[in-house]
Design a protein around this motif. Structure first.
Motif: not given
Length: 471
Positions: A83-87
């Motif tokens: 569920n971690e968001k990465i760009i």
């Protein structure tokens, strides 16, 4: 005298020295691979020199990045939590807090809600937001994201209309350094190979087409005639076609490649447990056994020898397993129903002779290696010494199953067979054929057409010694 199924070892930071390169050869390596997606060309140039300082006859496979998009260099692996968001970004200047991708056209290929993968499917993400130069993705599972790992977008076409500037740099480098094989990623059509061969304008380097997605699999029979070999990249292929289909697809690619008399390499995570440990899993041992029995030509180790904890042990263990299977189950390797042709008839006759009389070795006199490829595909158990008057060709024969390439420095004759006794004499004094052995010799006599074998002879080496008065 020669290994049957060949082992390809990738050179990386752990093995980039002359001592270890020599140990890898002694452990059973037949071909070295350099991965163009890692390090720079100066590093690769120096590595080529080190390999050739140890052995000038061992072939080198140079894997060029092609259209595969990869992550930037990372100082350390990044821990990823579910569920971690990465760009992700293609903006090299404004990439703080983001992960840079090395393909500025990749943004257009993302679709919101779709699943994408890194590191051959080990990490999966859902695309949650798309901007002009950035893409936000959300982790579906836990894991570690490592430097220069590839990104996979299922269904993405890689059939480029032109050769990119980056690929031209790698191709020029390969040709200048007389690389033996080039690995081409995501081959989907014959046109991709034709473009590369036209650009190289040479018979060498040979082209190894990597089958990595549905299009490549679908067009395999179209791709094979223009390829010098096939590599099964099980990482991307499993992501693209489904894990449950991987074994079926692997068997299909191996049998089809053999039908076209082309060597086929199995790659990706063969001994993955050996990257960090000193033992194999039982599943990995079974995997090796299965692709031996399927009739593959070679197996390629990647991280196991590039960054693994014990590269030479990995190679020696693989060689030990392969030898055991080949010794006990060679007659169980899948039989191929080859189409009728002159060369298949000749090769079948050679196979039949070798099964019915005691032949120690086969000597194939072959400039291009066609005879060597044909006999290799027939799975003849006797070692094959393939002799060519072309040095670079002779090196490439070492990729073929059961074949050892040998360079004869004098040019073959087309109007007579005077070169053949000279070849046999040289092999005798090099101790490659010995008193007490019976050998089978095959060659093309008075050639004006390519891809033929029209001569078969058997000889007791003791007769040759007396006839030609070798001392």
């Amino acid at each position: 005298m020669t290994n049957r199924l060949k082992i390809i070892s990738t050179i990386g930071p752990k093995t980039n020295n002359s001592i270890t390169i020599k140990k890898l050869i002694n452990s059973g390596t037949s071909v070295f691979r350099l991965n163009g997606s890692h390090a720079d060309l100066t590093w690769h140039q120096n590595t080529i020199k080190k390999i050739r300082s140890v052995s000038n006859s061992i072939p080198i496979l140079f894997d060029i990045p092609g259209s595969k998009t990869r992550l930037e260099e990372l100082k350390n692996p990044i821990e990823i939590k579910k569920n971690e968001k990465i760009i992700l970004t293609i903006d090299k200047k404004n990439n703080k807090g983001k992960l840079y991708l090395d393909n500025n056209k990749i943004i257009n290929k993302f679709k919101k809600g779709k699943i994408i993968f890194f590191d051959d499917g080990k990490l999966s993400f859902r695309v949650t937001k798309i901007e002009k130069k950035n893409v936000q993705i959300t982790a579906i599972n836990n894991g570690y994201l490592k430097s220069r790992k590839g990104i996979h977008i299922p269904g993405l076409s890689h059939n480029q209309k032109t050769i990119s500037k980056k690929d031209k740099v790698f191709l020029n480098f390969a040709k200048k350094n007389k690389i033996d094989f080039i690995g081409l990623s995501f081959i989907e059509t014959q046109n991709q190979i034709k473009k590369i061969k036209k650009y190289l304008n040479s018979d060498n380097p040979k082209i190894i087409s990597k089958i990595e997605n549905k299009e490549g699999l679908r067009n395999l029979k179209e791709i094979l005639p223009y390829s010098d070999g096939i590599l099964i990249d099980r990482g991307d292929l499993s992501v693209e076609t489904g894990l449950e289909n991987l074994s079926i697809n692997q068997k299909r690619i191996i049998s089809t490649s053999r039908l076209f008399l082309k060597p086929v390499i199995v790659a990706t995570e063969i001994m993955d447990n050996m990257v960090e440990n000193s033992f194999l899993t039982k599943a990995e041992i079974s995997d090796i056994s299965n692709f031996v029995l399927d009739g593959s030509s070679a197996a390629m180790l990647s991280a196991e020898t590039a960054i693994g904890s014990n590269p030479t042990y990995s190679v020696s263990m693989m060689r030990k397993i392969i030898n055991k299977i080949e010794k006990n189950y060679n007659n169980k390797i899948e039989k191929i129903n080859f189409p009728k042709s002159d060369h298949i008839a000749t090769a079948s006759a050679i196979s039949n002779i070798c099964e019915n009389i005691k032949i120690s070795k086969i000597i194939a006199v072959t400039r291009s290696g066609f005879a060597a490829r044909t006999l290799s595909s027939m799975n003849i158990k006797q070692p094959i010494i393939a002799v060519s008057d072309n040095f670079q060709n002779s090196k490439t024969f070492n990729l073929y199953k059961g074949v050892r390439g040998y360079h004869f420095k004098n040019k073959f004759k087309k109007i007579n067979l005077l070169h053949i006794p000279k070849i046999l004499r040289e092999l005798y004094f090099k101790r490659l054929i010995k008193n007490g052995e019976q050998i089978l010799l095959t060659a093309v006599a008075y050639p004006n057409t390519k891809n033929r074998m029209n001569m078969i002879e058997t000889h007791h080496v003791s007769d040759l010694i007396k006839t030609f008065k070798w001392k």
